[in-house]
Design an enzyme around this catalytic site. Structure first.
Site, PDB file in Angstrom:
ATOM      1  N   LYS A 192      40.148  37.364  34.150  1.00  0.00           N
ATOM      2  CA  LYS A 192      39.068  37.737  33.989  1.00  0.00           C
ATOM      3  C   LYS A 192      38.239  37.326  35.171  1.00  0.00           C
ATOM      4  O   LYS A 192      38.499  36.283  36.054  1.00  0.00           O
ATOM      5  CB  LYS A 192      37.952  36.250  33.229  1.00  0.00           C
ATOM      6  CG  LYS A 192      36.924  36.491  33.093  1.00  0.00           C
ATOM      7  CD  LYS A 192      36.300  35.786  31.592  1.00  0.00           C
ATOM      8  CE  LYS A 192      34.457  35.630  32.008  1.00  0.00           C
ATOM      9  NZ  LYS A 192      34.069  34.576  30.557  1.00  0.00           N
ATOM     10  N   THR A 193      37.773  38.382  36.322  1.00  0.00           N
ATOM     11  CA  THR A 193      37.513  37.858  37.106  1.00  0.00           C
ATOM     12  C   THR A 193      35.989  38.870  37.442  1.00  0.00           C
ATOM     13  O   THR A 193      35.288  39.230  36.855  1.00  0.00           O
ATOM     14  CB  THR A 193      38.277  38.405  38.633  1.00  0.00           C
ATOM     15  OG1 THR A 193      37.795  37.605  39.786  1.00  0.00           O
ATOM     16  CG2 THR A 193      38.270  40.144  38.335  1.00  0.00           C
TER      17      THR A 193
END
Ligand code: 5RP
Length: 285
Positions: A192-193
């Site tokens: 998750k970025t």
């Protein structure tokens, strides 16, 4: 565009693959996760004063939900939406300079007992507690591998790195690309970025599939644009919070996001959908 089917999880065993199947749409191979875990370091975030009230109307449009353990306890246990539990914390905005000082706050036993399909763990690459936060992630991954739980590594950024992004163009891409790859190399199944210009490079060089967070609330059009750009660049979905639940019309917004992620809507057509759904809701009142 990419889908979860573009990545191989064959070596991972049946349990993990089945859990992935629960959170990824079988047609598009992508996912719309709703993040409602912000209270773990923000206290009482706008829009999450009553988590259950916020989440319930959005649940029909979620492929998975990302709450904290405390938030989860307020929700209906009979919901069939898969849960990805936040497993690290320990910091708060009260001590901004120590935002990277996270520990494991939820054990794998608790993840299993809550019947969550996986967990998230933040890693602060490049900040003083990089090693500590990486240890949080990898110790959870190692313990969870017995059960086939999905490990989502979050490339978390403290204030120090936010400053760096503002000052040097290109640094953001380099940071997000390297941080994402580092988390994948250390065993996260999903990353998750944050979206940034040149995101194709992040996707291409990361070994694992990527979902994007939304970050702070932006104007609706802008939020739909970066969502679409991320999907076009190869993200397999979103784990989005504030740009949905702080929207003027969260139910319309999550449907507009879904239209982009699953149905290939352009940002403009998704915005039309958002307006149409908002109008219908206003007329019903
Ligand atoms: C912090 C987090 C957040 O708590 C949250 O999940 C991010 O969601 P958004 O930025 O879309 O509000 O992961 O690292």
């Amino acid at each position: 565009m990419k889908s979860i089917q573009d990545f191989s999880f064959e070596g991972e065993g049946r349990g993990l693959q089945n859990r992935l199947a629960q959170m990824f749409d079988p047609e598009s191979g992508r996912t719309v996760m709703l993040a409602v875990d912000h209270g773990y370091f923000q206290g009482v975030p706008k829009g999450l004063e009553d988590i259950r009230k916020t989440v319930e109307p959005l649940l029909p449009y979620c492929d998975a939900l990302s709450p904290t353990i405390g938030g989860l306890r307020t929700l209906d246990p009979w919901s069939r939406v898969p849960i990805i539990l936040r497993a690290t914390g320990g910091n708060s905005l009260e001590r901004r300079e120590e935002l990277d000082d996270e520990i494991v706050t939820v054990s794998i036993d608790e993840v299993v007992s809550a019947n969550a399909i996986g967990f998230t763990a933040s890693v602060y690459v490049g900040l003083p507690r990089q090693r500590q936060t990486m240890e949080n992630l990898v110790s959870l991954i190692n313990e969870a591998s017995t059960y086939g739980l999905i490990a989502i590594g979050i490339t978390a950024v403290g204030d120090k790195l936010k400053g760096l992004f503002k000052s040097e163009k290109g640094k953001q891409l380099q940071y997000i690309r390297d941080a994402s790859r580092i988390l994948a190399e250390n065993g996260a199944h999903l990353i998750k970025t944050y979206y940034c210009d040149g995101f194709e490079e992040v996707v291409e060089s990361c070994l694992a599939p990527i979902v994007i967070a939304g970050g702070t609330l932006r104007p609706t059009k802008e939020a739909l644009e970066f969502t679409s750009d991320a999907i076009q660049a190869g993200a397999v979905g979103v784990d989005m919070g504030r740009n949905i639940f702080q929207s003027e019309n969260p139910v319309a917004m999550i449907q507009a996001v879904r239209a982009i992620v699953h149905d290939g809507y352009t940002p403009a057509s998704a915005h039309d959908l958002y307006q149409e759904l908002s109008k219908r809701k206003a007329e019903k009142r």
